[in-house]
Structure formats: structure tokens, C-alpha cells
Scaffold this active site. Structure first.
Site, PDB file in Angstrom:
ATOM      1  N   SER A 188       0.840  -1.199   0.000  1.00 56.97           N
ATOM      2  CA  SER A 188       0.000   0.000   0.000  1.00 56.97           C
ATOM      3  C   SER A 188       0.871   1.244   0.000  1.00 56.97           C
ATOM      4  O   SER A 188       2.037   1.204   0.420  1.00 56.97           O
ATOM      5  CB  SER A 188      -0.892   0.005   1.251  1.00 56.97           C
ATOM      6  OG  SER A 188      -1.527   1.256   1.445  1.00 56.97           O
ATOM      7  N   TYR A 201      -1.842  -0.824  10.535  1.00 56.11           N
ATOM      8  CA  TYR A 201      -2.037  -1.247   9.146  1.00 56.11           C
ATOM      9  C   TYR A 201      -0.814  -0.879   8.301  1.00 56.11           C
ATOM     10  O   TYR A 201      -0.304  -1.704   7.530  1.00 56.11           O
ATOM     11  CB  TYR A 201      -3.291  -0.583   8.582  1.00 56.11           C
ATOM     12  CG  TYR A 201      -3.529  -0.800   7.105  1.00 56.11           C
ATOM     13  CD1 TYR A 201      -4.115  -1.976   6.655  1.00 56.11           C
ATOM     14  CD2 TYR A 201      -3.197   0.176   6.168  1.00 56.11           C
ATOM     15  CE1 TYR A 201      -4.353  -2.178   5.297  1.00 56.11           C
ATOM     16  CE2 TYR A 201      -3.431  -0.016   4.816  1.00 56.11           C
ATOM     17  CZ  TYR A 201      -3.998  -1.197   4.388  1.00 56.11           C
ATOM     18  OH  TYR A 201      -4.232  -1.395   3.050  1.00 56.11           O
TER      19      TYR A 201
END
Length: 294
Positions: A188, A201
Site C-alpha cells: 500500500s 495497518y
């Protein structure tokens, strides 16, 4: 006359999204306003993955569904891992895969359970007749107000879903992968540009970059390539499933292309990395971020 390519600023949905919130895992069927584009009406295959057998975690919706549809239209059979609560989304993915003339194996369960991960790989190999491409895509994220408010239970869910599960899947899959096979991770933009409220995350996504680069060196000895795709802001059920409804009207507007991406806009990157077009690429990360530097 050469075909004129569209302006990338005008593709997909160019504005924000209506405020909404779901419990995790988010469901496509409950998304309000703008439905994600998984390439259902646009992706055209050309046989790049003909005869391959693939396993996709989080293949029921979002990026995973887009990859499943693209892989099927490129000639691959698909097994998808998803949570039981996502059965309706998984059935829709299966419908599109089968419409492309390929087999779709549904594997409901929890990536946080080691035995389930191992058994999912074994069922894929047995029922599809092998395994050529592993796509480690499923993820959990949720916001926290500050580091002192980050609950251990939420950390455990994030780390076990985003890291443990994919380590277990890879460990079980490795003995079945032959030369020419590949493993694809989904990292990401958060790996290099972390948001403080998504700290746990972001940590897992940064870890997946190291995992990809390290594993690529090990698996090269077997002729297996390992690469990663790094999405930016992509409109999937994970977004309304994250506790930030007030941010949705501006979601994705801060990248150079000034819009969020659609799952369909990532599918080609996964196809490329799994295909013969990428035979000299391993240990790489392809950013699909709307221009935000990775």
C-alpha cells in the site's frame, strides 16, 4: 490512426463518495452511492495466463474480485479466500469467473487460523490440479485516535490477517510452486507514506515490502518470482468498513490525478506480474497510486 488514450484524470469516479459506514468486513452489496468497478464490463483478456491455477486471498470483493475476473478472462482457474460473512460477494465473483469459462473454488474461512490457511492451499492444489499464482491480497484496517488508544485486540486482528495469514499461505504453497510460478503481494501507499491513525495497518504493509523483497531472493533459486502491487486510495468495501465516514467525500482527492482509483485499474498490474511479460521481474513493487510517490 492510433487510438487516443483517455485522460486519466477523467476515468472512473472523479468526485468524493457519500458518507457511509459498515462493520468489518465491508460488503460490496452494502456500499452506497458509487459501486466499485471491477472490470466486469471492460476487462478483455488475451490468454496471458492460459491454463494457470491461482489462489487469491480477499478474492470476494474489491481488488481481489478485479484480479479474479481478469485472471479468469486471461485463462486461469481461480480459488478465492474470504470470510464467511462475505459469501454473497464471493458468489458474485464466482459468477463472473464462471462466465469467463473458468473454474472458481470458494474457500470461506478466517486467515487468522493457521489450519484454515494450510487446508485452503491443499484444497486449491487438489481441486484445481495445481498452483501457479498466489495473490496475497486480503487485509484488515481500522483507525485509532492515538497510539495510547490502540487496542491490543485490534492490533492482533490487523497483524494476523495482514501478515500471519499470508505467511501461512505462502509456507503451505511454496512446495507446490514450480519454475514459472509467482507470488504477488498487495502492499500500500501506507507502507511509505503512513497515516498516523492507520499505524498498525501501515506497519503491516511496510512489512510486506520487506517480505516481498526477501522472499524473491529465496524463491529465485526455484525459478519462482515474487512481486508486489502498492495501491493508493482505491474504492473498495474496506473504505466504508474503516471508521472514517467524514473523510469519504474527499477520499482520493489528494493524489496528483485528484481522484480515487477503481479496483479494475489495478488488475492489469497483477496480470502483468503473473505473466511471461514479467519473466525478469522479481522483488519489485509496482505503485498504482494515482501519482502519489511511493
Amino acid at each position: 490512426m492510433a487510438e487516443v488514450q483517455p485522460d486519466p484524470r477523467d476515468e472512473g469516479h472523479t468526485e468524493g463518495f457519500p458518507k457511509q459506514e459498515q462493520e468489518q468486513p465491508g460488503l460490496t452489496t452494502e456500499m452506497e452511492g458509487v459501486q466499485p468497478d471491477h472490470g466486469e464490463e471492460t476487462y478483455e483478456g488475451s490468454g496471458k495466463l492460459e491454463g494457470m491455477k491461482s489462489l487469491i486471498t480477499g478474492g470476494d470483493s474489491g481488488i481481489g474480485r478485479a484480479v479474479a475476473i481478469a485472471f479468469a478472462r486471461e485463462g486461469a482457474d481461480v480459488a478465492i479466500i474470504y470470510q464467511p460473512e462475505e459469501q454473497q460477494d464471493a458468489e458474485e465473483t464466482k459468477r463472473w469467473v464462471e462466465q469467463a469459462g473458468r473454474t472458481c473454488l470458494l474457500l470461506p474461512g478466517d486467515l487468522r487460523e493457521e489450519q484454515y490457511c494450510t487446508e485452503s492451499v491443499e484444497r486449491t492444489v487438489q481441486e484445481l490440479g495445481g498452483l501457479d499464482v498466489v495473490v496475497l491480497n486480503a487485509a484488515f484496517q481500522d483507525v485509532h485516535e492515538s497510539i495510547d488508544k490502540l487496542e491490543t485486540a485490534k492490533m492482533d486482528r490487523t497483524f494476523k490477517t495482514n501478515l500471519y495469514g499470508h505467511m501461512w499461505i505462502t509456507r503451505a504453497a511454496a512446495p507446490h510452486l514450480k519454475p514459472g510460478a509467482s507470488i504477488l503481494t498487495t502492499t500500500s501507499i501506507q507502507a511509505s507514506n503512513p497515516s498516523p491513525q492507520l499505524l498498525d495497518y501501515a506497519m503491516t504493509k511496510a512489512a510486506l515490502v520487506a517480505f516481498t523483497q526477501g522472499l524473491a531472493q529465496e524463491m529465485a533459486e526455484k525459478g519462482v518470482r515474487v512481486n508486489s502491487v502498492a495501491p493508493g486510495p482505491i474504492w473498495t468495501p474496506l473504505i466504508p468498513g474503516t471508521s472514517w465516514p467524514d473523510k469519504l467525500p474527499e477520499f482520493g482527492q489528494d493524489v496528483p490525478l485528484e481522484r480515487a482509483g477503481q479496483p479494475a485499474e489495478l488488475a492489469g498490474a497483477y496480470v502483468f506480474l503473473a505473466s511471461r511479460d514479467a519473466t525478469y521481474i522479481t522483488g519489485a513493487v509496482i505503485p498504482v497510486t494515482g501519482g502519489k510517490p511511493f
